[in-house]
Design a protein around this motif. Structure first.
Motif, PDB file in Angstrom:
ATOM      1  N   ASN A 144      -4.590 -61.855  22.613  1.00 19.45           N
ATOM      2  CA  ASN A 144      -4.651 -60.571  21.914  1.00 19.45           C
ATOM      3  C   ASN A 144      -6.111 -60.140  21.734  1.00 19.45           C
ATOM      4  OD1 ASN A 144      -2.763 -58.657  20.580  1.00 19.45           O
ATOM      5  ND2 ASN A 144      -4.052 -59.058  18.816  1.00 19.45           N
ATOM      6  N   GLN A 145      -6.955 -61.084  21.294  1.00 20.66           N
ATOM      7  CA  GLN A 145      -8.392 -60.803  21.125  1.00 20.66           C
ATOM      8  C   GLN A 145      -9.023 -60.397  22.448  1.00 20.66           C
ATOM      9  OE1 GLN A 145      -9.912 -64.480  19.579  1.00 20.66           O
ATOM     10  NE2 GLN A 145     -10.328 -63.630  17.563  1.00 20.66           N
ATOM     11  N   GLU A 146      -8.693 -61.142  23.504  1.00 19.73           N
ATOM     12  CA  GLU A 146      -9.336 -60.894  24.800  1.00 19.73           C
ATOM     13  C   GLU A 146      -8.946 -59.532  25.362  1.00 19.73           C
ATOM     14  OE1 GLU A 146      -9.810 -65.594  26.002  1.00 19.73           O
ATOM     15  OE2 GLU A 146      -7.891 -64.595  26.205  1.00 19.73           O
ATOM     16  N   PHE A 147      -7.668 -59.175  25.251  1.00 14.38           N
ATOM     17  CA  PHE A 147      -7.254 -57.859  25.751  1.00 14.38           C
ATOM     18  C   PHE A 147      -7.818 -56.729  24.883  1.00 14.38           C
ATOM     19  CE2 PHE A 147      -3.644 -60.197  27.892  1.00 14.38           C
ATOM     20  CZ  PHE A 147      -4.109 -59.969  29.179  1.00 14.38           C
ATOM     21  N   GLN A 148      -7.904 -56.953  23.564  1.00 16.43           N
ATOM     22  CA  GLN A 148      -8.521 -55.936  22.694  1.00 16.43           C
ATOM     23  C   GLN A 148      -9.977 -55.732  23.085  1.00 16.43           C
ATOM     24  OE1 GLN A 148      -7.054 -54.109  20.392  1.00 16.43           O
ATOM     25  NE2 GLN A 148      -5.361 -55.240  19.491  1.00 16.43           N
ATOM     26  N   GLN A 149     -10.666 -56.856  23.327  1.00 17.34           N
ATOM     27  CA  GLN A 149     -12.073 -56.798  23.711  1.00 17.34           C
ATOM     28  C   GLN A 149     -12.221 -56.111  25.067  1.00 17.34           C
ATOM     29  OE1 GLN A 149     -13.914 -60.655  24.085  1.00 17.34           O
ATOM     30  NE2 GLN A 149     -15.919 -59.912  23.411  1.00 17.34           N
ATOM     31  N   TYR A 150     -11.303 -56.424  25.968  1.00 13.74           N
ATOM     32  CA  TYR A 150     -11.320 -55.772  27.286  1.00 13.74           C
ATOM     33  C   TYR A 150     -11.263 -54.256  27.112  1.00 13.74           C
ATOM     34  CZ  TYR A 150     -10.345 -54.587  32.086  1.00 13.74           C
ATOM     35  OH  TYR A 150     -10.434 -54.040  33.346  1.00 13.74           O
ATOM     36  N   LEU A 151     -10.345 -53.786  26.273  1.00 12.18           N
ATOM     37  CA  LEU A 151     -10.186 -52.345  26.072  1.00 12.18           C
ATOM     38  C   LEU A 151     -11.389 -51.741  25.368  1.00 12.18           C
ATOM     39  CD1 LEU A 151      -6.412 -52.316  25.207  1.00 12.18           C
ATOM     40  CD2 LEU A 151      -7.491 -51.277  27.219  1.00 12.18           C
ATOM     41  N   GLN A 152     -11.996 -52.522  24.479  1.00  8.65           N
ATOM     42  CA  GLN A 152     -13.178 -52.032  23.759  1.00  8.65           C
ATOM     43  C   GLN A 152     -14.319 -51.737  24.731  1.00  8.65           C
ATOM     44  OE1 GLN A 152     -14.400 -54.857  20.756  1.00  8.65           O
ATOM     45  NE2 GLN A 152     -16.407 -53.914  20.555  1.00  8.65           N
ATOM     46  N   TYR A 153     -14.508 -52.618  25.711  1.00 13.41           N
ATOM     47  CA  TYR A 153     -15.639 -52.473  26.627  1.00 13.41           C
ATOM     48  C   TYR A 153     -15.276 -51.795  27.941  1.00 13.41           C
ATOM     49  CZ  TYR A 153     -18.041 -55.749  23.544  1.00 13.41           C
ATOM     50  OH  TYR A 153     -18.615 -56.348  22.463  1.00 13.41           O
ATOM     51  N   TYR A 154     -14.024 -51.964  28.376  1.00  9.18           N
ATOM     52  CA  TYR A 154     -13.657 -51.530  29.731  1.00  9.18           C
ATOM     53  C   TYR A 154     -12.406 -50.649  29.713  1.00  9.18           C
ATOM     54  CZ  TYR A 154     -16.781 -55.453  30.601  1.00  9.18           C
ATOM     55  OH  TYR A 154     -17.844 -56.314  30.590  1.00  9.18           O
ATOM     56  N   GLY A 155     -12.289 -49.814  28.690  1.00  6.89           N
ATOM     57  CA  GLY A 155     -11.102 -48.985  28.521  1.00  6.89           C
ATOM     58  C   GLY A 155     -10.881 -47.964  29.606  1.00  6.89           C
ATOM     59  N   GLN A 156     -11.897 -47.728  30.447  1.00  7.59           N
ATOM     60  CA  GLN A 156     -11.757 -46.709  31.499  1.00  7.59           C
ATOM     61  C   GLN A 156     -11.397 -47.305  32.860  1.00  7.59           C
ATOM     62  OE1 GLN A 156     -11.821 -43.640  30.292  1.00  7.59           O
ATOM     63  NE2 GLN A 156     -12.235 -44.733  28.389  1.00  7.59           N
ATOM     64  N   THR A 157     -11.186 -48.612  32.922  1.00 12.96           N
ATOM     65  CA  THR A 157     -10.952 -49.241  34.227  1.00 12.96           C
ATOM     66  C   THR A 157      -9.481 -49.193  34.617  1.00 12.96           C
ATOM     67  OG1 THR A 157     -10.614 -51.381  33.199  1.00 12.96           O
ATOM     68  CG2 THR A 157     -12.873 -50.851  33.880  1.00 12.96           C
ATOM     69  N   ASP A 158      -9.215 -49.532  35.878  1.00 12.25           N
ATOM     70  CA  ASP A 158      -7.837 -49.534  36.383  1.00 12.25           C
ATOM     71  C   ASP A 158      -6.943 -50.508  35.623  1.00 12.25           C
ATOM     72  OD1 ASP A 158      -8.471 -47.664  38.250  1.00 12.25           O
ATOM     73  OD2 ASP A 158      -8.648 -49.064  39.928  1.00 12.25           O
ATOM     74  N   LEU A 159      -7.519 -51.600  35.137  1.00 12.22           N
ATOM     75  CA  LEU A 159      -6.696 -52.617  34.481  1.00 12.22           C
ATOM     76  C   LEU A 159      -6.478 -52.341  32.995  1.00 12.22           C
ATOM     77  CD1 LEU A 159      -8.005 -55.875  36.196  1.00 12.22           C
ATOM     78  CD2 LEU A 159      -5.749 -54.822  36.442  1.00 12.22           C
ATOM     79  N   ALA A 160      -7.048 -51.251  32.485  1.00 10.07           N
ATOM     80  CA  ALA A 160      -6.866 -50.942  31.062  1.00 10.07           C
ATOM     81  C   ALA A 160      -5.390 -50.767  30.715  1.00 10.07           C
ATOM     82  CB  ALA A 160      -7.665 -49.700  30.674  1.00 10.07           C
ATOM     83  N   SER A 161      -4.626 -50.125  31.609  1.00 11.63           N
ATOM     84  CA  SER A 161      -3.204 -49.939  31.314  1.00 11.63           C
ATOM     85  C   SER A 161      -2.489 -51.289  31.251  1.00 11.63           C
ATOM     86  CB  SER A 161      -2.537 -49.019  32.337  1.00 11.63           C
ATOM     87  OG  SER A 161      -2.413 -49.653  33.592  1.00 11.63           O
ATOM     88  N   ASN A 162      -2.890 -52.226  32.120  1.00 17.70           N
ATOM     89  CA  ASN A 162      -2.293 -53.564  32.078  1.00 17.70           C
ATOM     90  C   ASN A 162      -2.635 -54.256  30.770  1.00 17.70           C
ATOM     91  OD1 ASN A 162      -2.082 -52.755  34.788  1.00 17.70           O
ATOM     92  ND2 ASN A 162      -2.201 -54.857  35.534  1.00 17.70           N
ATOM     93  N   ALA A 163      -3.872 -54.084  30.307  1.00 20.66           N
ATOM     94  CA  ALA A 163      -4.273 -54.703  29.038  1.00 20.66           C
ATOM     95  C   ALA A 163      -3.392 -54.177  27.907  1.00 20.66           C
ATOM     96  CB  ALA A 163      -5.750 -54.440  28.765  1.00 20.66           C
ATOM     97  N   HIS A 164      -3.153 -52.862  27.871  1.00 17.41           N
ATOM     98  CA  HIS A 164      -2.242 -52.308  26.859  1.00 17.41           C
ATOM     99  C   HIS A 164      -0.844 -52.902  27.019  1.00 17.41           C
ATOM    100  CE1 HIS A 164      -4.601 -49.372  24.683  1.00 17.41           C
ATOM    101  NE2 HIS A 164      -5.084 -48.880  25.808  1.00 17.41           N
TER     102      HIS A 164
END
Length: 148
Positions: free
Chosen positions: A43-63
């Protein structure tokens, strides 16, 4: 020497923030921890991913995976919110069908059967012949509802 004199080391008093981990590393770690059931870390890692890389192709996967974690933990309203992020903000996400299916399952868990049935029918309509459509059809049958 006078520590207050300008230009001294660390004039601001705090070290520079460390750069975030690279996106592929954060995402891979999140996925690994999710798969091994380490939900709070994932949960922390995906939240952090979205915090820094929310515009990338994998952002939807993180959500999507944040939704899966919430679902696994029984936090169905949170899960619905994350699946909605995928559906509302990423029209080309590969996770759309899965997100809609799991949103429907989450709605059933909170006894929102009407909206759940609408979502299940939409999965079938938008993704004919897919595994997600078959799962949606099976769930509609369990509910005693005619598939579209």
């Amino acid at each position: 020497s006078n520590p207050n004199q300008p230009g001294g080391a660390g004039a601001s008093g705090s070290p520079p923030p460390s750069p975030p981990p690279p996106p592929d590393l954060l995402y891979t770690n999140g996925l690994r921890d999710f798969t091994s059931g380490n939900y709070s870390l994932a949960n922390q890692e995906f939240q952090q991913y979205l915090q820094y890389y929310g515009q990338t192709d994998l952002a939807s996967n993180a959500h999507f995976y944040l939704g899966e974690i919430a679902y696994a933990q029984g936090r169905y309203p949170d899960a619905i919110g994350e699946y909605n992020q995928v559906l509302n903000n990423y029209p080309n996400s590969f996770k759309r069908a899965d997100a809609r299916l799991k949103k429907a399952y989450s709605l059933l868990k909170v006894h929102e059967n009407g909206p759940a049935i609408s979502e299940l029918r939409r999965v079938i309509r938008e993704n004919p012949g897919t595994e997600q459509a078959r799962k949606a059809e099976a769930r509609l049958r369990q509910l005693g509802v005619r598939a579209p």
